[in-house]
Motif scaffolding. Structure first.
Motif, PDB file in Angstrom:
ATOM      1  N   HIS A  71       0.837  -1.198   0.000  1.00 58.00           N
ATOM      2  CA  HIS A  71       0.000   0.000   0.000  1.00 58.00           C
ATOM      3  C   HIS A  71       0.877   1.255   0.000  1.00 58.00           C
ATOM      4  O   HIS A  71       1.139   1.859   1.041  1.00 58.00           O
ATOM      5  CB  HIS A  71      -0.952  -0.023   1.192  1.00 58.00           C
ATOM      6  CG  HIS A  71      -1.838  -1.221   1.201  1.00 58.00           C
ATOM      7  ND1 HIS A  71      -2.720  -1.503   0.186  1.00 58.00           N
ATOM      8  CD2 HIS A  71      -1.963  -2.231   2.100  1.00 58.00           C
ATOM      9  CE1 HIS A  71      -3.354  -2.631   0.445  1.00 58.00           C
ATOM     10  NE2 HIS A  71      -2.913  -3.095   1.606  1.00 58.00           N
ATOM     11  N   LEU A  72       1.305   1.632  -1.204  1.00 55.17           N
ATOM     12  CA  LEU A  72       2.229   2.756  -1.362  1.00 55.17           C
ATOM     13  C   LEU A  72       1.645   4.057  -0.821  1.00 55.17           C
ATOM     14  O   LEU A  72       2.344   4.805  -0.136  1.00 55.17           O
ATOM     15  CB  LEU A  72       2.621   2.914  -2.831  1.00 55.17           C
ATOM     16  CG  LEU A  72       3.610   4.029  -3.156  1.00 55.17           C
ATOM     17  CD1 LEU A  72       4.912   3.840  -2.403  1.00 55.17           C
ATOM     18  CD2 LEU A  72       3.861   4.087  -4.659  1.00 55.17           C
ATOM     19  N   ASP A  73       0.379   4.333  -1.112  1.00 53.78           N
ATOM     20  CA  ASP A  73      -0.226   5.569  -0.636  1.00 53.78           C
ATOM     21  C   ASP A  73      -0.229   5.658   0.885  1.00 53.78           C
ATOM     22  O   ASP A  73       0.004   6.713   1.468  1.00 53.78           O
ATOM     23  CB  ASP A  73      -1.639   5.757  -1.197  1.00 53.78           C
ATOM     24  CG  ASP A  73      -2.554   4.558  -0.979  1.00 53.78           C
ATOM     25  OD1 ASP A  73      -2.076   3.479  -0.535  1.00 53.78           O
ATOM     26  OD2 ASP A  73      -3.766   4.685  -1.249  1.00 53.78           O
ATOM     27  N   VAL A  74      -0.433   4.527   1.542  1.00 51.67           N
ATOM     28  CA  VAL A  74      -0.412   4.497   3.004  1.00 51.67           C
ATOM     29  C   VAL A  74       1.024   4.691   3.503  1.00 51.67           C
ATOM     30  O   VAL A  74       1.252   5.436   4.465  1.00 51.67           O
ATOM     31  CB  VAL A  74      -1.044   3.201   3.555  1.00 51.67           C
ATOM     32  CG1 VAL A  74      -0.893   3.119   5.069  1.00 51.67           C
ATOM     33  CG2 VAL A  74      -2.512   3.111   3.150  1.00 51.67           C
ATOM     34  N   CYS A  75       1.983   4.050   2.849  1.00 48.75           N
ATOM     35  CA  CYS A  75       3.393   4.244   3.230  1.00 48.75           C
ATOM     36  C   CYS A  75       3.762   5.719   3.144  1.00 48.75           C
ATOM     37  O   CYS A  75       4.422   6.261   4.038  1.00 48.75           O
ATOM     38  CB  CYS A  75       4.321   3.424   2.325  1.00 48.75           C
ATOM     39  SG  CYS A  75       4.243   1.646   2.559  1.00 48.75           S
ATOM     40  N   GLY A 104       7.895  -8.930  -2.417  1.00 48.44           N
ATOM     41  CA  GLY A 104       7.962  -8.594  -3.836  1.00 48.44           C
ATOM     42  C   GLY A 104       7.282  -7.290  -4.202  1.00 48.44           C
ATOM     43  O   GLY A 104       6.797  -7.125  -5.316  1.00 48.44           O
ATOM     44  N   LYS A 105       7.264  -6.345  -3.296  1.00 46.58           N
ATOM     45  CA  LYS A 105       6.597  -5.059  -3.525  1.00 46.58           C
ATOM     46  C   LYS A 105       7.613  -4.034  -4.045  1.00 46.58           C
ATOM     47  O   LYS A 105       8.127  -3.192  -3.322  1.00 46.58           O
ATOM     48  CB  LYS A 105       5.925  -4.562  -2.250  1.00 46.58           C
ATOM     49  CG  LYS A 105       4.976  -5.567  -1.622  1.00 46.58           C
ATOM     50  CD  LYS A 105       3.869  -5.972  -2.563  1.00 46.58           C
ATOM     51  CE  LYS A 105       2.910  -6.957  -1.893  1.00 46.58           C
ATOM     52  NZ  LYS A 105       1.933  -7.490  -2.810  1.00 46.58           N
ATOM     53  N   LYS A 106       7.888  -4.125  -5.335  1.00 46.22           N
ATOM     54  CA  LYS A 106       8.939  -3.335  -5.983  1.00 46.22           C
ATOM     55  C   LYS A 106       8.754  -1.823  -5.795  1.00 46.22           C
ATOM     56  O   LYS A 106       9.702  -1.115  -5.473  1.00 46.22           O
ATOM     57  CB  LYS A 106       8.983  -3.684  -7.468  1.00 46.22           C
ATOM     58  CG  LYS A 106      10.079  -3.011  -8.238  1.00 46.22           C
ATOM     59  CD  LYS A 106      10.082  -3.492  -9.698  1.00 46.22           C
ATOM     60  CE  LYS A 106      11.102  -2.743 -10.490  1.00 46.22           C
ATOM     61  NZ  LYS A 106      10.493  -1.910 -11.514  1.00 46.22           N
ATOM     62  N   ASP A 107       7.533  -1.322  -6.024  1.00 48.84           N
ATOM     63  CA  ASP A 107       7.309   0.116  -5.888  1.00 48.84           C
ATOM     64  C   ASP A 107       7.542   0.592  -4.457  1.00 48.84           C
ATOM     65  O   ASP A 107       8.058   1.688  -4.236  1.00 48.84           O
ATOM     66  CB  ASP A 107       5.924   0.516  -6.383  1.00 48.84           C
ATOM     67  CG  ASP A 107       4.780  -0.203  -5.685  1.00 48.84           C
ATOM     68  OD1 ASP A 107       5.003  -1.284  -5.094  1.00 48.84           O
ATOM     69  OD2 ASP A 107       3.642   0.314  -5.734  1.00 48.84           O
ATOM     70  N   LEU A 112      10.833   3.345  -0.392  1.00 45.54           N
ATOM     71  CA  LEU A 112      11.515   3.341   0.903  1.00 45.54           C
ATOM     72  C   LEU A 112      13.002   3.677   0.747  1.00 45.54           C
ATOM     73  O   LEU A 112      13.557   4.419   1.559  1.00 45.54           O
ATOM     74  CB  LEU A 112      11.336   1.990   1.593  1.00 45.54           C
ATOM     75  CG  LEU A 112       9.907   1.659   2.038  1.00 45.54           C
ATOM     76  CD1 LEU A 112       9.824   0.225   2.543  1.00 45.54           C
ATOM     77  CD2 LEU A 112       9.404   2.638   3.078  1.00 45.54           C
ATOM     78  N   LEU A 113      13.630   3.149  -0.280  1.00 48.21           N
ATOM     79  CA  LEU A 113      15.043   3.479  -0.521  1.00 48.21           C
ATOM     80  C   LEU A 113      15.199   4.969  -0.819  1.00 48.21           C
ATOM     81  O   LEU A 113      16.143   5.608  -0.350  1.00 48.21           O
ATOM     82  CB  LEU A 113      15.609   2.637  -1.664  1.00 48.21           C
ATOM     83  CG  LEU A 113      15.828   1.161  -1.332  1.00 48.21           C
ATOM     84  CD1 LEU A 113      16.115   0.368  -2.602  1.00 48.21           C
ATOM     85  CD2 LEU A 113      16.945   0.984  -0.308  1.00 48.21           C
ATOM     86  N   ASN A 114      14.268   5.527  -1.569  1.00 45.00           N
ATOM     87  CA  ASN A 114      14.279   6.959  -1.872  1.00 45.00           C
ATOM     88  C   ASN A 114      14.113   7.787  -0.598  1.00 45.00           C
ATOM     89  O   ASN A 114      14.615   8.913  -0.513  1.00 45.00           O
ATOM     90  CB  ASN A 114      13.173   7.278  -2.874  1.00 45.00           C
ATOM     91  CG  ASN A 114      13.209   8.715  -3.332  1.00 45.00           C
ATOM     92  OD1 ASN A 114      14.262   9.248  -3.673  1.00 45.00           O
ATOM     93  ND2 ASN A 114      12.054   9.343  -3.363  1.00 45.00           N
ATOM     94  N   ILE A 141      13.791  -6.841  -7.529  1.00 46.02           N
ATOM     95  CA  ILE A 141      14.072  -6.136  -6.280  1.00 46.02           C
ATOM     96  C   ILE A 141      15.539  -6.314  -5.899  1.00 46.02           C
ATOM     97  O   ILE A 141      16.189  -5.374  -5.446  1.00 46.02           O
ATOM     98  CB  ILE A 141      13.122  -6.603  -5.154  1.00 46.02           C
ATOM     99  CG1 ILE A 141      11.709  -6.116  -5.469  1.00 46.02           C
ATOM    100  CG2 ILE A 141      13.589  -6.109  -3.781  1.00 46.02           C
ATOM    101  CD1 ILE A 141      10.642  -6.600  -4.533  1.00 46.02           C
ATOM    102  N   CYS A 142      16.066  -7.510  -6.112  1.00 46.32           N
ATOM    103  CA  CYS A 142      17.490  -7.749  -5.840  1.00 46.32           C
ATOM    104  C   CYS A 142      18.342  -6.762  -6.632  1.00 46.32           C
ATOM    105  O   CYS A 142      19.287  -6.178  -6.094  1.00 46.32           O
ATOM    106  CB  CYS A 142      17.884  -9.175  -6.217  1.00 46.32           C
ATOM    107  SG  CYS A 142      17.058 -10.448  -5.261  1.00 46.32           S
TER     108      CYS A 142
END
Length: 169
Positions: A71-75, A104-107, A112-114, A141-142
């Motif tokens: 859930h990207l919007d929630v993150c 496996g949540k690539k986005d 998160l890295l950003n 992702i790797c």
């Protein structure tokens, strides 16, 4: 004759119960984050002044749940409101990045890295997000993790194993 006898069913007499921890989980930010209920997350963060880093009974934050479930919007709203991107769970010492990598949540991993998630944090097994992504065969992702932090390839877990990168590329 009772209703159960008429319908030929068996009554056990048990009553469904819910623990206080379960009730708190459902009423708290964790349930909303887990299921991607952005409006409820926003309401909980603003209306009640809820702490975005509050932990549930198992030691997880809303960000852990939102990241694991994609859930990207929630993150985004949780981090905007002050969620610690590098918070670790009490028992397993997992981060939101680790959970998103495992699932496996690539986005979510990219986001998160950003937002400065530390890919070198190791969980209680000594595993990084790269270890978890390789174990679950999430090779895109790797690649993202390696491009972000090439020396992740050298990190060993508690058993002295590095992430198995033989199937990447």
């Amino acid at each position: 004759m009772s209703h159960c006898e008429e319908k030929h069913c068996t009554c056990t007499g048990t009553i469904a119960t819910q623990s206080l921890d379960e009730l708190e989980f459902e009423r708290g930010i964790w349930y909303a984050a887990q299921y991607g209920d952005l409006e409820r997350v926003k309401k909980l963060l603003s209306g009640f002044g809820s702490d975005p880093n509050k932990r549930d009974a198992a030691g997880y934050t809303g960000l852990h749940y939102a990241a694991r479930n994609g859930h990207l919007d929630v993150c985004k709203i949780l981090i905007e409101k002050g969620a610690d991107v590098n918070s670790v769970t009490r028992v397993g010492k997992a981060t939101a990045l680790c959970r998103a990598s495992s699932a496996g949540k690539k986005d979510i991993v990219e986001y998160l890295l950003n937002k400065k998630a530390d890919p070198f944090i190791q969980d209680s097994d000594g595993k990084t997000a790269l270890h978890r992504a390789t174990e679950n065969k999430h090779f895109p992702i790797c690649q993202i993790l390696i491009n972000t932090a090439p020396s992740l390839k050298e990190v060993e877990d508690n058993k002295g194993h590095r992430a198995d990168l033989t199937k990447i590329n």
